[in-house]
Each structure stands twice: as structure tokens, then as C-alpha cells.
Design a protein around this motif. Structure first.
Motif, PDB file in Angstrom:
ATOM      1  N   VAL A  55      15.503 -49.128  -5.275  1.00 53.05           N
ATOM      2  CA  VAL A  55      15.845 -47.732  -5.344  1.00 53.05           C
ATOM      3  C   VAL A  55      16.486 -47.125  -4.212  1.00 53.05           C
ATOM      4  CG1 VAL A  55      13.704 -46.983  -4.284  1.00 53.05           C
ATOM      5  CG2 VAL A  55      14.675 -45.628  -5.998  1.00 53.05           C
ATOM      6  N   LEU A  56      16.687 -47.946  -3.227  1.00 53.43           N
ATOM      7  CA  LEU A  56      17.716 -47.320  -1.773  1.00 53.43           C
ATOM      8  C   LEU A  56      18.961 -47.666  -2.222  1.00 53.43           C
ATOM      9  CD1 LEU A  56      14.937 -47.513   1.073  1.00 53.43           C
ATOM     10  CD2 LEU A  56      15.427 -45.671  -0.525  1.00 53.43           C
ATOM     11  N   LEU A  57      19.002 -49.224  -2.612  1.00 45.80           N
ATOM     12  CA  LEU A  57      20.237 -49.514  -3.044  1.00 45.80           C
ATOM     13  C   LEU A  57      21.036 -48.828  -3.949  1.00 45.80           C
ATOM     14  CD1 LEU A  57      19.366 -53.456  -2.640  1.00 45.80           C
ATOM     15  CD2 LEU A  57      20.621 -51.968  -1.073  1.00 45.80           C
ATOM     16  N   GLN A  58      20.285 -48.499  -5.020  1.00 45.26           N
ATOM     17  CA  GLN A  58      20.663 -47.689  -6.101  1.00 45.26           C
ATOM     18  C   GLN A  58      21.074 -46.351  -5.632  1.00 45.26           C
ATOM     19  OE1 GLN A  58      17.516 -47.904  -8.640  1.00 45.26           O
ATOM     20  NE2 GLN A  58      18.095 -49.679  -9.891  1.00 45.26           N
ATOM     21  N   ALA A  59      20.404 -45.829  -4.592  1.00 46.53           N
ATOM     22  CA  ALA A  59      20.695 -44.192  -4.174  1.00 46.53           C
ATOM     23  C   ALA A  59      22.021 -44.530  -3.232  1.00 46.53           C
ATOM     24  CB  ALA A  59      19.537 -43.965  -3.193  1.00 46.53           C
ATOM     25  N   GLN A  60      22.126 -45.719  -2.645  1.00 46.62           N
ATOM     26  CA  GLN A  60      23.381 -45.959  -1.716  1.00 46.62           C
ATOM     27  C   GLN A  60      24.461 -45.870  -2.490  1.00 46.62           C
ATOM     28  OE1 GLN A  60      22.704 -49.311   0.611  1.00 46.62           O
ATOM     29  NE2 GLN A  60      23.901 -48.574   2.445  1.00 46.62           N
ATOM     30  N   ALA A  61      24.374 -46.550  -3.466  1.00 44.29           N
ATOM     31  CA  ALA A  61      25.752 -46.759  -4.788  1.00 44.29           C
ATOM     32  C   ALA A  61      26.130 -45.424  -5.190  1.00 44.29           C
ATOM     33  CB  ALA A  61      25.071 -47.661  -5.683  1.00 44.29           C
ATOM     34  N   ASN A  62      25.057 -44.580  -5.631  1.00 44.82           N
ATOM     35  CA  ASN A  62      25.361 -43.226  -6.019  1.00 44.82           C
ATOM     36  C   ASN A  62      24.288 -42.144  -5.976  1.00 44.82           C
ATOM     37  OD1 ASN A  62      26.444 -41.221  -7.444  1.00 44.82           O
ATOM     38  ND2 ASN A  62      26.762 -42.135  -9.432  1.00 44.82           N
ATOM     39  N   PRO A  63      24.381 -41.667  -4.824  1.00 43.65           N
ATOM     40  CA  PRO A  63      23.032 -40.539  -4.575  1.00 43.65           C
ATOM     41  C   PRO A  63      23.199 -39.504  -5.380  1.00 43.65           C
ATOM     42  CG  PRO A  63      24.792 -40.555  -2.655  1.00 43.65           C
ATOM     43  CD  PRO A  63      25.121 -41.683  -3.609  1.00 43.65           C
ATOM     44  N   TYR A  64      24.231 -39.120  -6.086  1.00 40.36           N
ATOM     45  CA  TYR A  64      24.395 -38.166  -6.920  1.00 40.36           C
ATOM     46  C   TYR A  64      24.515 -38.404  -8.339  1.00 40.36           C
ATOM     47  CZ  TYR A  64      25.534 -35.983  -2.346  1.00 40.36           C
ATOM     48  OH  TYR A  64      25.392 -35.569  -1.088  1.00 40.36           O
ATOM     49  N   SER A 141      20.486 -53.798  10.654  1.00 38.97           N
ATOM     50  CA  SER A 141      19.552 -52.789  11.022  1.00 38.97           C
ATOM     51  C   SER A 141      20.496 -51.455  10.447  1.00 38.97           C
ATOM     52  CB  SER A 141      19.537 -52.412  12.555  1.00 38.97           C
ATOM     53  OG  SER A 141      18.849 -51.496  12.854  1.00 38.97           O
ATOM     54  N   LYS A 142      21.710 -51.277  10.629  1.00 41.97           N
ATOM     55  CA  LYS A 142      22.497 -50.221  10.172  1.00 41.97           C
ATOM     56  C   LYS A 142      22.622 -50.208   8.963  1.00 41.97           C
ATOM     57  CE  LYS A 142      27.093 -48.048  10.602  1.00 41.97           C
ATOM     58  NZ  LYS A 142      26.655 -47.241   9.931  1.00 41.97           N
ATOM     59  N   GLN A 143      22.648 -51.356   8.052  1.00 42.70           N
ATOM     60  CA  GLN A 143      22.613 -51.292   6.456  1.00 42.70           C
ATOM     61  C   GLN A 143      21.342 -50.763   6.050  1.00 42.70           C
ATOM     62  OE1 GLN A 143      22.889 -55.484   5.533  1.00 42.70           O
ATOM     63  NE2 GLN A 143      25.228 -55.438   5.255  1.00 42.70           N
ATOM     64  N   VAL A 144      20.106 -51.042   6.975  1.00 44.95           N
ATOM     65  CA  VAL A 144      18.894 -50.505   6.274  1.00 44.95           C
ATOM     66  C   VAL A 144      18.808 -49.025   6.643  1.00 44.95           C
ATOM     67  CG1 VAL A 144      16.375 -50.432   7.038  1.00 44.95           C
ATOM     68  CG2 VAL A 144      17.784 -52.701   6.632  1.00 44.95           C
ATOM     69  N   GLN A 145      19.282 -48.539   7.863  1.00 46.18           N
ATOM     70  CA  GLN A 145      19.343 -47.094   8.048  1.00 46.18           C
ATOM     71  C   GLN A 145      19.910 -46.430   7.215  1.00 46.18           C
ATOM     72  OE1 GLN A 145      20.644 -47.053  12.374  1.00 46.18           O
ATOM     73  NE2 GLN A 145      18.937 -47.685  12.930  1.00 46.18           N
ATOM     74  N   ASP A 146      21.409 -46.966   6.966  1.00 44.65           N
ATOM     75  CA  ASP A 146      22.349 -46.350   5.626  1.00 44.65           C
ATOM     76  C   ASP A 146      21.504 -46.351   4.463  1.00 44.65           C
ATOM     77  OD1 ASP A 146      24.183 -46.151   7.764  1.00 44.65           O
ATOM     78  OD2 ASP A 146      25.367 -47.664   6.993  1.00 44.65           O
ATOM     79  N   ALA A 147      20.859 -47.184   3.900  1.00 48.63           N
ATOM     80  CA  ALA A 147      20.000 -47.148   2.768  1.00 48.63           C
ATOM     81  C   ALA A 147      18.908 -46.051   2.784  1.00 48.63           C
ATOM     82  CB  ALA A 147      19.371 -48.545   2.434  1.00 48.63           C
ATOM     83  N   VAL A 148      18.357 -46.299   3.930  1.00 49.66           N
ATOM     84  CA  VAL A 148      17.340 -44.890   4.124  1.00 49.66           C
ATOM     85  C   VAL A 148      17.826 -43.743   4.001  1.00 49.66           C
ATOM     86  CG1 VAL A 148      15.585 -44.129   5.712  1.00 49.66           C
ATOM     87  CG2 VAL A 148      15.646 -46.344   5.336  1.00 49.66           C
ATOM     88  N   GLU A 149      18.859 -43.467   4.873  1.00 58.36           N
ATOM     89  CA  GLU A 149      19.813 -42.141   4.548  1.00 58.36           C
ATOM     90  C   GLU A 149      19.917 -41.777   3.235  1.00 58.36           C
ATOM     91  OE1 GLU A 149      20.933 -38.408   5.576  1.00 58.36           O
ATOM     92  OE2 GLU A 149      19.841 -40.114   7.007  1.00 58.36           O
ATOM     93  N   ALA A 150      20.705 -42.730   2.541  1.00 51.50           N
ATOM     94  CA  ALA A 150      21.156 -42.393   1.120  1.00 51.50           C
ATOM     95  C   ALA A 150      19.767 -42.013   0.200  1.00 51.50           C
ATOM     96  CB  ALA A 150      21.806 -43.927   0.519  1.00 51.50           C
ATOM     97  N   GLY A 151      18.842 -42.890   0.585  1.00 51.05           N
ATOM     98  CA  GLY A 151      17.493 -42.362  -0.239  1.00 51.05           C
ATOM     99  C   GLY A 151      17.140 -41.147   0.021  1.00 51.05           C
TER     100      GLY A 151
END
Length: 184
Positions: A55-64, A141-151
Motif C-alpha cells: 500500500v505504501l509502494l502504491q502511494a509512492q507511485a501515485n499519492p493523488y 532507509s531513505k527508500q523506507v522513509q520516502d514510502a512512509v511519507e508518501a503513505g
């Protein structure tokens, strides 16, 4: 003779005393979290990697992404998926767990013990920040943080969309009360 750092010696003396004072509950929590704390160097060496929830990877791909979000129930389901991955949103009150002051103290002591274990296991790695950069652990770690932020961004978008459609929580912020009849 093996020489230990002052921090390791302090931990060796303080940890058992804290756990005895805290009681069985804190000791159980430390036992459950010990493996994660003790294997922190494996994360630093990029040997152990936590998986990023889909779900976070999906949000990262297109949060809107607004496709198929024309019903409150669909928005609420998506918000719940994000809540499962991220934990509760800031607008949600913590669930009442009925814990006593003593239980909360035991939880705090257990958390402090696990932090001390994690610190002690990572202290022996010389040039830790360099090693994290060279092994790719810092990039991960940055990838994980970016995915969390996108979520988080996606969840905020969904709740705003839910408010616009006059949806009840969780499809909107916890404080929002729909006016009239909300959409299903």
C-alpha cells in the motif's frame, strides 16, 4: 582479556536491575524485542531488510490517484489499509488500553532497555555512517522513509476527498462530522 566500552558495562549492570524492578511484564517485552534490537547491526550492514508494504509502494507511485474513489466505503477501506501500514493518523485518539501507571512505567522501562541494547550492539561498528552508506543501508532507509511519507500524504489526500464527499470517519478526519446525509 576483553575490554568493553563504558556503555556496555553500564548496560550489563543496569539492565538486570531495571528489569527486576519493573517486573515480569517489562522482562517479557524485552525478550520479545531483543532479537530486533540485537540484530540492528545486520540492518546497518544491509543484510536484513524490512519489506515496504504494498500500500505504501502504491502511494509512492501515485499519492493523488483518485480512480475508484467515488464512494465513502472505498475511501474508508483505503484509509484503513494505510492505517494498518502506518499506524493511526494524528487526528485519531489512541485506543484506550486501560493500562495503569505501573504498566505504563514497565512499558517505558522495556523501551529504554531495548534502546540500550540497540545502542550497545551498534556502538561496536566503527565508522557506522560510512558502512551504512557503502552497504546501501542508508539508501534503503531513505527508500523506507520516502514510502512512509508518501503513505501519509495519500492518507491526507483521501481524508480531504472524504470530507469533500461528506463522508464519515475514517474516510475523513476523526473530528469531522458529515452534514445531512453522507454518501455511502
Amino acid at each position: 582479556m576483553i575490554r568493553h566500552s563504558p556503555r556496555v558495562r553500564q548496560l550489563a549492570f543496569a539492565l538486570p536491575a531495571l528489569l527486576i524492578l519493573a517486573g515480569c511484564s517489562a522482562a517479557g517485552q524485552v525478550r520479545e524485542g531483543f532479537a530486533d534490537a540485537a540484530t540492528q547491526p545486520l540492518v546497518d550492514l544491509n543484510v536484513r531488510r524490512d519489506q515496504i508494504p504494498t500500500v505504501l509502494l502504491q502511494a509512492q507511485a501515485n499519492p493523488y490517484d483518485g480512480r475508484n474513489l467515488n464512494r465513502c466505503s472505498t475511501i474508508a477501506a483505503e484509509v484503513r489499509r494505510l492505517d494498518d501500514a502506518l499506524g493511526l493518523d494524528r487526528d485519531e485518539p489512541p485506543a484506550p488500553n486501560g493500562s495503569t501507571l505501573n504498566e505504563r512505567m514497565q512499558d517505558e522501562i522495556a523501551e529504554a532497555a531495548l534502546r540500550a541494547i540497540r545502542d550497545a550492539t551498534t556502538d561496536f561498528i566503527p565508522y557506522r555512517s560510512w558502512i551504512r552508506a557503502l552497504t546501501g543501508a542508508q539508501a534503503r532507509s531513505k527508500q523506507v522513509q520516502d514510502a512512509v511519507e508518501a503513505g501519509r500524504l495519500r492518507r491526507a489526500f483521501l481524508k480531504g476527498l472524504g470530507m469533500k464527499q461528506n463522508c464519515a470517519p475514517p474516510a475523513s478526519p476523526g473530528w469531522y462530522r458529515p452534514t445531512g446525509r453522507s454518501q455511502r
